[in-house]
Design an enzyme around this catalytic site. Sequence first.
Site, PDB file in Angstrom:
ATOM      1  N   MET A  80      -0.765  -0.779   1.603  1.00 15.87           N
ATOM      2  CA  MET A  80       0.606  -0.344   1.907  1.00 15.87           C
ATOM      3  C   MET A  80       1.573  -1.481   1.592  1.00 15.87           C
ATOM      4  SD  MET A  80       0.585   2.648   4.392  1.00 15.87           S
ATOM      5  CE  MET A  80       0.477   2.096   6.073  1.00 15.87           C
ATOM      6  N   CYS A  81       2.773  -1.355   2.039  1.00 16.32           N
ATOM      7  CA  CYS A  81       3.806  -2.275   1.580  1.00 16.32           C
ATOM      8  C   CYS A  81       4.636  -2.713   2.775  1.00 16.32           C
ATOM      9  CB  CYS A  81       4.700  -1.574   0.574  1.00 16.32           C
ATOM     10  SG  CYS A  81       3.776  -0.684  -0.695  1.00 16.32           S
ATOM     11  N   GLN A  82       5.660  -3.498   2.507  1.00 19.45           N
ATOM     12  CA  GLN A  82       6.611  -3.807   3.562  1.00 19.45           C
ATOM     13  C   GLN A  82       8.032  -3.661   3.030  1.00 19.45           C
ATOM     14  OE1 GLN A  82       6.256  -6.831   6.416  1.00 19.45           O
ATOM     15  NE2 GLN A  82       4.072  -6.521   6.735  1.00 19.45           N
TER      16      GLN A  82
END
Lengths: 259, 259
Positions: free
Chosen positions: A1-3
Amino acid sequence: MCQLLGMNCNVPTDICFSFEGFSARGGKTDDHSDGWGIAFFEGKGCRMFLDAQPSVASPVAEFVRSYAIHSTHVIAHIRKATQGEVALHNCHPFRRELWGQYWVFAHNGNLPNFEPENMGFYQAVGDTDSEKAFCMMLETLRSHFPHGKPDVKELYFVLQEITAVIAKVGIFNYLLSDGIHFFAYCSTKLSYIVRQAPFAAAHLIDQDMTVDFREVTTERDRVAVIATTPLTDNEVWTQIQPGELLVFQDGLPMKYAFS
Amino acid sequence: MCQLLGMNCNVPTDICFSFEGFSARGGKTDDHSDGWGIAFFEGKGCRMFLDAQPSVASPVAEFVRSYAIHSTHVIAHIRKATQGEVALHNCHPFRRELWGQYWVFAHNGNLPNFEPENMGFYQAVGDTDSEKAFCMMLETLRSHFPHGKPDVKELYFVLQEITAVIAKVGIFNYLLSDGIHFFAYCSTKLSYIVRQAPFAAAHLIDQDMTVDFREVTTERDRVAVIATTPLTDNEVWTQIQPGELLVFQDGLPMKYAFS
């Protein structure tokens, strides 16, 4: 996932302090090292820096950390690839034009097997679920309001509706802005802080770095910083509720309810 | 008016040498100091740097001069404002998405009182005649080929047609690319050079700077550089004929004729 990292303020402000801590998560304090990007609105214009290299190693990120760009609407992203190869065309934020304005979007989450149909106009250039979702949102807004941008309340309700549809597919935290309004949607995890007078000092979690905002602000400044997880360890961040869509204006969060 | 710089090559190449001379014209050796911009394609992705500051004074331009970005399709522009204020949203190149690809456009010239009608989809964000012309070109391509990008010859003829319509309004030199094809249209002034083996040394007009391409190339490299006026004083540049549309591929110019 990402931020995700976002900033919305009532006067143009630089994001150097927050970006310093945030970009450390792209390979140093965390493993979001599959590219990064940042978009700054300057009036109707929009300046973007993207790179498929980790944000801790990218010369472009080093430039952004050192050069104070002032903006009222900023959206940044560090990527940990779930769908789509590590490549420039899959780096967030993404940008398109709608109603004669640039719209910028970044996503944290994962939408498995997401293949929107009936895309009349906007097509994804890259391979991510995120860019497809962004195209679907713009397509929906355009078809609801073919003659131009409606007022923010009307926009909010349509955005809320299409967001709910997409959020059923998977995790869908996002930031979206046209340089006038700034939308933040929490599907699972998103926090914000509003800094205003009386200002104090803030200390980063990801770097041993402190800024005393009393020295760099005036009494009327107000800055909202929105991030996947808090960036500072001596301030109180507010967790946005899952399912909640906020619209920030002049550094203040608002939401609308049907009345 | 403005100046254009383009590069098309068969292997990703950096444009540092040409950009060094070109950007000097943005306030030092010439007066195109109302902003600048450059776009680099990297596969399907596209990286853009824009600034409303003169290219000789802009920290972003300094970064682009010093950091070697390798690309096969590059479009750059320095601006001397004719229509539209000096602002980020009026800096070329402009970018939009069509058929799931980014398209990038920069213009040198002036189209007085240019107000295209029936713009169904693409709208200009800024105030320039240039961005309006770009929107009209994309609108035309989209409506001619609603199901996707045609082969280059079909594309060329429709582009030639819409270019002729716009060029009747005023001066309309332009560069246009989707990262696969690279179009260069000469309305009044545009030159190019193709560098290939055997390579030699080249010396800039605008800076006392020489690069010996024998030291930085391989035998199979081929690079076309396109510019409003020649950038070097010891090479032979070819002037494109007014009214001529060229399409560069792998560093070689081509044109098509109805057969």
